[in-house]
Design an enzyme around this catalytic site. Structure first.
Site, mmCIF file in Angstrom:
data_model
loop_
_atom_site.group_PDB
_atom_site.id
_atom_site.type_symbol
_atom_site.label_atom_id
_atom_site.label_comp_id
_atom_site.label_asym_id
_atom_site.label_seq_id
_atom_site.Cartn_x
_atom_site.Cartn_y
_atom_site.Cartn_z
ATOM 1 N N HIS A 1 46.353 43.657 53.078
ATOM 2 C CA HIS A 1 45.830 44.970 52.856
ATOM 3 C C HIS A 1 46.448 45.644 51.567
ATOM 4 O O HIS A 1 47.851 45.558 51.623
ATOM 5 C CB HIS A 1 45.940 45.738 54.298
ATOM 6 C CG HIS A 1 45.388 47.161 54.132
ATOM 7 N ND1 HIS A 1 44.257 47.481 53.925
ATOM 8 C CD2 HIS A 1 46.242 48.202 53.829
ATOM 9 C CE1 HIS A 1 44.104 48.814 53.873
ATOM 10 N NE2 HIS A 1 45.374 49.184 53.755
ATOM 11 N N ARG B 1 43.989 36.993 47.404
ATOM 12 C CA ARG B 1 42.870 36.728 48.238
ATOM 13 C C ARG B 1 41.806 35.563 47.776
ATOM 14 O O ARG B 1 41.377 34.868 48.716
ATOM 15 C CB ARG B 1 41.951 38.010 48.436
ATOM 16 C CG ARG B 1 42.477 39.216 49.045
ATOM 17 C CD ARG B 1 41.911 40.456 48.961
ATOM 18 N NE ARG B 1 42.297 41.536 50.107
ATOM 19 C CZ ARG B 1 41.504 42.750 50.115
ATOM 20 N NH1 ARG B 1 40.949 43.091 49.179
ATOM 21 N NH2 ARG B 1 42.210 43.535 51.225
ATOM 22 N N ARG C 1 45.953 46.271 43.964
ATOM 23 C CA ARG C 1 44.792 45.875 44.262
ATOM 24 C C ARG C 1 44.341 44.708 43.228
ATOM 25 O O ARG C 1 43.472 43.886 43.861
ATOM 26 C CB ARG C 1 43.633 47.146 44.412
ATOM 27 C CG ARG C 1 43.766 47.917 45.636
ATOM 28 C CD ARG C 1 42.493 48.904 45.925
ATOM 29 N NE ARG C 1 41.602 48.100 46.262
ATOM 30 C CZ ARG C 1 41.054 47.892 47.504
ATOM 31 N NH1 ARG C 1 41.762 48.269 48.527
ATOM 32 N NH2 ARG C 1 40.045 47.226 47.887
ATOM 33 N N THR D 1 37.749 42.386 48.125
ATOM 34 C CA THR D 1 37.599 42.468 49.538
ATOM 35 C C THR D 1 37.176 41.066 49.923
ATOM 36 O O THR D 1 37.697 40.528 51.172
ATOM 37 C CB THR D 1 36.805 43.550 49.921
ATOM 38 O OG1 THR D 1 37.431 44.798 49.515
ATOM 39 C CG2 THR D 1 36.856 43.501 51.553
ATOM 40 N N LYS E 1 48.659 40.474 56.877
ATOM 41 C CA LYS E 1 47.987 40.303 57.900
ATOM 42 C C LYS E 1 48.270 39.074 58.622
ATOM 43 O O LYS E 1 48.833 38.109 58.163
ATOM 44 C CB LYS E 1 46.404 40.389 57.603
ATOM 45 C CG LYS E 1 45.829 41.747 56.662
ATOM 46 C CD LYS E 1 44.402 41.605 56.388
ATOM 47 C CE LYS E 1 44.013 42.860 55.918
ATOM 48 N NZ LYS E 1 42.430 42.685 55.732
ATOM 49 N N ASN F 1 41.477 37.882 54.369
ATOM 50 C CA ASN F 1 41.925 37.967 53.003
ATOM 51 C C ASN F 1 43.386 38.305 52.916
ATOM 52 O O ASN F 1 43.849 38.696 51.968
ATOM 53 C CB ASN F 1 40.895 38.990 52.304
ATOM 54 C CG ASN F 1 40.948 40.367 52.921
ATOM 55 O OD1 ASN F 1 41.842 40.771 53.867
ATOM 56 N ND2 ASN F 1 39.897 41.174 52.833
ATOM 57 N N PHE G 1 30.942 44.223 61.857
ATOM 58 C CA PHE G 1 31.973 43.439 61.882
ATOM 59 C C PHE G 1 33.160 43.980 62.461
ATOM 60 O O PHE G 1 34.176 43.425 62.657
ATOM 61 C CB PHE G 1 32.343 42.571 60.501
ATOM 62 C CG PHE G 1 32.384 43.681 59.412
ATOM 63 C CD1 PHE G 1 33.731 44.279 59.234
ATOM 64 C CD2 PHE G 1 31.672 43.958 58.553
ATOM 65 C CE1 PHE G 1 34.089 45.121 58.112
ATOM 66 C CE2 PHE G 1 31.726 44.758 57.684
ATOM 67 C CZ PHE G 1 33.123 45.454 57.217
HETATM 68 P P1 IDP Z 1 39.646 46.689 51.448
HETATM 69 O O1 IDP Z 1 40.479 45.660 52.304
HETATM 70 O O2 IDP Z 1 39.727 45.447 50.114
HETATM 71 O O3 IDP Z 1 40.303 47.737 50.867
HETATM 72 P P2 IDP Z 1 37.696 47.694 53.268
HETATM 73 O O4 IDP Z 1 36.297 47.929 52.832
HETATM 74 O O5 IDP Z 1 38.619 48.562 53.215
HETATM 75 O O6 IDP Z 1 38.003 46.478 52.084
HETATM 76 O O7 IDP Z 1 37.743 46.547 54.515
HETATM 77 C C1 IDP Z 1 38.898 46.356 55.220
HETATM 78 C C2 IDP Z 1 38.726 45.245 55.625
HETATM 79 O O8 IDP Z 1 37.574 44.667 56.557
HETATM 80 C C3 IDP Z 1 38.931 43.943 54.645
HETATM 81 O O9 IDP Z 1 40.006 43.634 54.055
HETATM 82 C C4 IDP Z 1 38.147 42.577 55.354
HETATM 83 O O10 IDP Z 1 39.288 42.031 55.941
HETATM 84 C C5 IDP Z 1 37.343 43.294 56.166
HETATM 85 N N1 IDP Z 1 35.789 43.571 55.726
HETATM 86 C C6 IDP Z 1 35.263 44.369 54.664
HETATM 87 N N2 IDP Z 1 34.138 44.300 54.414
HETATM 88 C C7 IDP Z 1 33.739 43.267 55.290
HETATM 89 C C8 IDP Z 1 32.355 42.535 55.456
HETATM 90 O O11 IDP Z 1 31.206 42.945 54.665
HETATM 91 N N3 IDP Z 1 32.414 41.559 56.116
HETATM 92 C C9 IDP Z 1 33.376 41.042 57.072
HETATM 93 N N4 IDP Z 1 34.667 41.608 56.780
HETATM 94 C C10 IDP Z 1 34.927 42.596 56.109
HETATM 95 MG MG MG Z 2 40.216 49.606 52.393
#
Ligand code: IDP
Ligand code: MG
Length: 167
Positions: free
Chosen positions: A125, A108, A91, A97, A10, A122, A58
């Site tokens: 992806h 992360r 992962r 996350t 990212k 983080n 967000f």
């Molecule tokens: P992942 O990247 O671990 O699969 P996802 O739930 O798919 O997690 O969320 C995508 C991205 O959205 C995350 O990597 C993070 O950058 C952001 N994100 C997810 N949940 C939150 C939150 O609760 N607050 C702020 N940002 C979030």
């Molecule tokens: Mg995801």
């Protein structure tokens, strides 16, 4: 079982010069890289990629983040890793996350942060499961950009399409 996963470095990962570190960490998996490129992210691509989160508070900040607007880096590095249990392995290395909750030895946990506006920055992806991986890989890559046949494809005749070639 052989699997594919999309990996994105990212904009915060690029800005912090973490590309080498992240690829080194991912090489621990012994998976194969079957596609890689730098990609400018359009708003459409960003919104489609994160469509499962479109109702979250967000979401607008998340779109700005992946577009590179928060880091003055309007690009991401996109890769496809392929091999046994690719999604689980990547992962696990990426970590949770929420970077504050991620194992401190994970990517992360080592390099992520939560911004004052509440976005989880983080740095990477990783697709969450096989169905999401297929959807995301097809969104980010054309079949010809991947050096193995991951999913069925077909040939079509394209007439008078403009293409940039070396001058
Ligand atoms: P992942 O990247 O671990 O699969 P996802 O739930 O798919 O997690 O969320 C995508 C991205 O959205 C995350 O990597 C993070 O950058 C952001 N994100 C997810 N949940 C939150 C939150 O609760 N607050 C702020 N940002 C979030
Ligand atoms: Mg995801």
């Amino acid at each position: 079982m052989s699997q594919a996963t999309l990996i994105l470095i990212k904009p915060d990962g690029l800005k912090k010069s973490l590309t080498g570190n992240i690829l080194t960490r991912l090489s621990e998996t012994k998976l194969e890289i079957v596609a890689a490129k730098m990609k400018r992210v359009s708003k459409e691509l960003a919104q489609e990629h994160y469509k499962h989160l479109k109702d979250k508070p967000f979401f607008p900040e998340l779109i700005k983040y992946i577009l590179g607007e928060l880091h003055d880096r309007r690009k991401v590095m996109a890769l496809v890793y392929w091999g046994k249990d690719a999604i689980t392995k990547c992962r696990e290395l990426a970590g949770s996350t929420n970077p504050e909750e991620a194992d401190s030895t994970s990517i992360r946990g080592s390099y992520g942060r939560i911004t004052t506006s509440g976005v989880y920055e983080n740095v990477v992806h990783v697709s969450s499961d096989a169905a999401e991986a297929e959807r995301e890989i097809k969104l980010w890559f054309e079949p010809e950009e991947i050096i193995v046949d991951l999913y069925p494809s077909k040939e079509i005749a394209v007439k008078e399409q403009k293409k940039k070639v070396w001058a």
